[in-house]
Design a protein around this motif. Structure first.
Motif, short mmCIF file in Angstrom:
data_model
loop_
_atom_site.label_atom_id
_atom_site.label_comp_id
_atom_site.label_asym_id
_atom_site.label_seq_id
_atom_site.Cartn_x
_atom_site.Cartn_y
_atom_site.Cartn_z
N LEU A 93 0.88 -1.13 0.05
CA LEU A 93 0.08 0.05 -0.13
C LEU A 93 0.69 1.35 -0.05
O LEU A 93 1.54 1.44 0.81
CB LEU A 93 -1.08 -0.18 1.34
CG LEU A 93 -1.66 1.17 1.53
CD1 LEU A 93 -2.78 1.47 0.26
CD2 LEU A 93 -2.28 1.15 2.88
N VAL A 94 0.69 2.09 -1.09
CA VAL A 94 1.36 3.37 -1.12
C VAL A 94 0.36 4.67 -1.15
O VAL A 94 -0.44 4.84 -1.92
CB VAL A 94 2.32 3.44 -2.53
CG1 VAL A 94 3.06 4.76 -2.45
CG2 VAL A 94 3.03 2.24 -2.56
N GLU A 95 0.58 5.49 -0.01
CA GLU A 95 -0.27 6.50 0.13
C GLU A 95 0.65 7.73 -0.43
O GLU A 95 1.54 7.99 0.60
CB GLU A 95 -0.92 6.71 1.51
CG GLU A 95 -1.84 5.43 2.02
CD GLU A 95 -2.11 5.53 3.35
OE1 GLU A 95 -3.17 4.74 3.58
OE2 GLU A 95 -1.73 6.18 4.24
N ILE A 96 0.02 8.65 -1.08
CA ILE A 96 1.06 9.81 -1.55
C ILE A 96 -0.16 10.93 -1.20
O ILE A 96 -1.10 11.03 -1.41
CB ILE A 96 1.13 9.70 -3.02
CG1 ILE A 96 1.85 8.55 -3.46
CG2 ILE A 96 1.72 10.96 -3.47
CD1 ILE A 96 2.04 8.39 -4.88
N GLY A 97 0.75 11.86 -0.61
CA GLY A 97 -0.14 13.13 -0.22
C GLY A 97 0.92 14.22 0.08
O GLY A 97 1.63 14.15 1.19
#
Length: 428
Positions: A93-97
Motif C-alpha cells: 500500500l502506497v499513500e501519496i500526499g
C-alpha cells in the motif's frame, strides 16, 4: 536545504497556437498565473523553490494495512475490508500526499521492492505537443522529484500494489509524479486511485521491461463538491519486448477534467488491452488516449465507453500512431457513448497516423440514447421503467471490465467501484 528565490525566472506559459488535440479544450484553464502556483508541499513557487525537494518516504507498520485499506470504502463499498482481508500477504500500500509517501508492505513478500525520490525530466506525454511540454515544465517546477518504485518479483509471486494519490487534499492545489518500474519477467497487479482538488496535475508512468506482466485498475474520482475544479491526469506506459499490459479504467469526473494516456510500444510482440468506463453528471471531460507503436508486431486494443448525463460535455480524441519501423501491427480503437439527457454532448474524433503498409488497424465511434425498444422489451418482462433503464446502463458499462480475469480480485473491486459510480447517475 538550499532555496532559490525566483526573481526573473518565469514558469512556462500556454503556447499561443494550440495544436489539434486541444481544439475542443481551452488549455488556458490548466495554466494558473505564476504568482498563484504552489509546489507539492503547499508553498508558492515564487517565494521559494528548492534545488533539491525530495519526497519524504516512510515505511509504516504492515499490521496497519487492513485498517488503512478499510478507509477506501468510498471507492469500493462497505465490503472493502472483506475484499482485501485474504490478500494481506501480498499487498503493498502506497499513500501519496503533499510531499509525503507512506508505505505499508507485507512482510511475507520475497520480491525485491525499492522506493526512491528522484529528479525527472520535463517531457510531454503526448508526442510533439507544445502544450504538453509546457504543462510538464510546470509539473516539474511544482514537484521537482518523482516517486519511483522498482519491483522485481520472486518466483511466482504476484504482489498487489495499491496506490492512493492525494485522496485527502489539504491544499487547493495538488501535484505529483509517480513511476512504477516492473523488472524483466516480473508480474504484478496495480490499483491506482487518484483524488482531486481545486487544481491538480497528477502523472504516473509505468515501465514494463521484457516479459513482464501488469494488470491495472485506474480510478479517477473527482470530489462532487469541486464543481469548478481543473484537474489534469497524465499516464505514460512503456512496453518492453513480450510484455503484457491489461488495463481497466473507471472515471467519475466533475468540473474540468482532462486525461492524456499514452501507451508506447518500445519492444516487439508487446500487448496492451485497455478499457475505459466514463460516468459523468456535470462539467467538461476530455479524454485523449494514444497508442504509439514504435516497433513491429505490437497488439493494442482500446474500448472506451462514456455515459453522460445532465449538461455534461465530453470529448474523445483518440490517436493510433504506427511508425514506419512498426509493420505487422494490430491496433484497434472503439468508442461508444450513451447520452442520458438531451442536453448532454459528446465530440468524438478517432484518428489514425499510419506509415507502414503491413498493418491491421480499425477504429470507430458511435453515440446514442437508451433504445426505446429495449426499454419496452424489459418492461414486458416485469421490470419497471427505472429498473429497465438501470439494467441497460449497467450492461453497457460492464463490458469495459471484460479484460480483467474472471473471479479475480481486480474484477471484484472494479465491479464494486463501477456500481458506486452508476448509483450517482440520475435515475430518470
Amino acid at each position: 536545504m538550499s532555496l532559490i528565490h525566483l526573481e526573473n525566472k518565469k514558469l512556462a506559459l500556454c503556447p499561443k497556437y494550440p495544436e489539434e488535440s486541444w481544439r475542443k479544450t481551452n488549455p488556458e484553464i490548466f495554466f494558473l498565473p505564476q504568482e498563484e502556483v504552489l509546489n507539492f508541499q503547499g508553498h508558492s513557487v515564487q517565494e521559494k523553490v528548492s534545488s533539491f525537494l525530495p519526497w519524504k518516504v516512510s515505511y509504516r507498520n504492515p499490521q496497519d494495512t487492513l485498517t488503512r485499506v478499510s478507509l477506501l470504502k468510498k471507492y469500493f463499498g462497505d465490503s472493502c475490508e472483506n475484499i482485501f482481508q485474504n490478500e494481506l500477504r501480498r499487498i503493498i500500500l502506497v499513500e501519496i500526499g503533499h510531499g509525503v509517501v507512506d508505505i505499508y508492505s507485507a512482510t511475507e513478500l520475497k520480491s525485491s521492492i525499492e522506493f526512491l525520490s528522484a529528479p525527472f525530466e520535463a517531457i510531454s506525454i503526448a508526442p510533439k505537443s507544445d502544450i504538453g511540454f509546457a504543462l510538464a515544465s510546470r509539473l516539474k517546477a511544482s514537484s521537482p522529484h518523482e516517486i519511483v518504485m522498482k519491483l522485481a518479483t520472486h518466483s511466482t509471486e504476484k504482489p498487489l500494489i495499491i496506490v492512493t494519490n492525494h485522496l485527502n487534499s489539504n491544499f487547493s492545489q495538488i501535484y505529483s509524479a509517480f513511476k512504477l518500474v516492473l523488472s524483466k519477467g516480473s508480474q504484478a497487479e496495480l490499483i491506482l486511485i487518484e483524488g482531486s482538488s481545486q487544481f491538480g496535475m497528477l502523472r504516473h508512468s509505468l515501465i514494463l521491461e521484457e516479459n513482464s506482466q501488469l494488470t491495472q485498475l485506474w480510478l479517477n474520482v473527482t470530489a462532487g463538491e469541486l464543481k469548478s475544479s481543473n484537474t489534469l491526469f497524465e499516464r505514460n506506459v512503456s512496453l518492453g519486448e513480450n510484455s503484457k499490459f491489461i488495463d481497466a479504467q473507471i472515471m467519475n469526473p466533475q468540473g474540468n477534467t482532462r486525461v492524456t494516456s499514452n501507451i508506447v510500444f518500445s519492444g516487439k510482440k508487446a500487448i496492451a488491452k485497455s478499457s475505459v468506463a466514463v460516468l459523468s453528471t456535470q462539467g467538461n471531460f476530455d479524454y485523449e488516449p494514444i497508442q504509439e507503436h514504435k516497433v513491429s508486431q505490437g497488439n493494442s486494443h482500446l474500448n472506451i465507453k462514456m455515459i453522460i448525463a445532465n449538461r455534461t460535455k465530453c470529448v474523445f480524441q483518440g490517436l493510433v500512431i504506427i511508425d514506419k519501423d512498426a509493420p505487422q501491427t494490430l491496433a484497434m480503437q472503439v468508442n461508444k457513448n450513451l447520452l442520458l439527457s438531451k442536453n448532454a454532448r459528446v465530440d468524438a474524433s478517432p484518428r489514425l497516423e499510419i506509415l507502414p503498409n503491413d498493418v491491421m488497424c480499425k477504429h470507430g465511434s458511435a453515440t446514442g440514447e437508451i433504445d426505446a425498444k429495449q426499454l419496452y422489451y424489459l418492461t414486458t418482462r416485469g421490470f419497471s421503467i427505472a429498473e429497465a433503464r438501470k439494467l441497460i446502463i449497467k450492461s453497457f458499462a460492464l463490458e469495459t471490465l471484460s479484460n480483467l480475469e474472471s473471479e479475480s480480485l481486480l474484477l471484484n473491486v472494479a465491479e464494486h467501484s463501477l456500481e458506486i459510480a452508476l448509483n450517482q447517475l440520475p435515475q430518470e
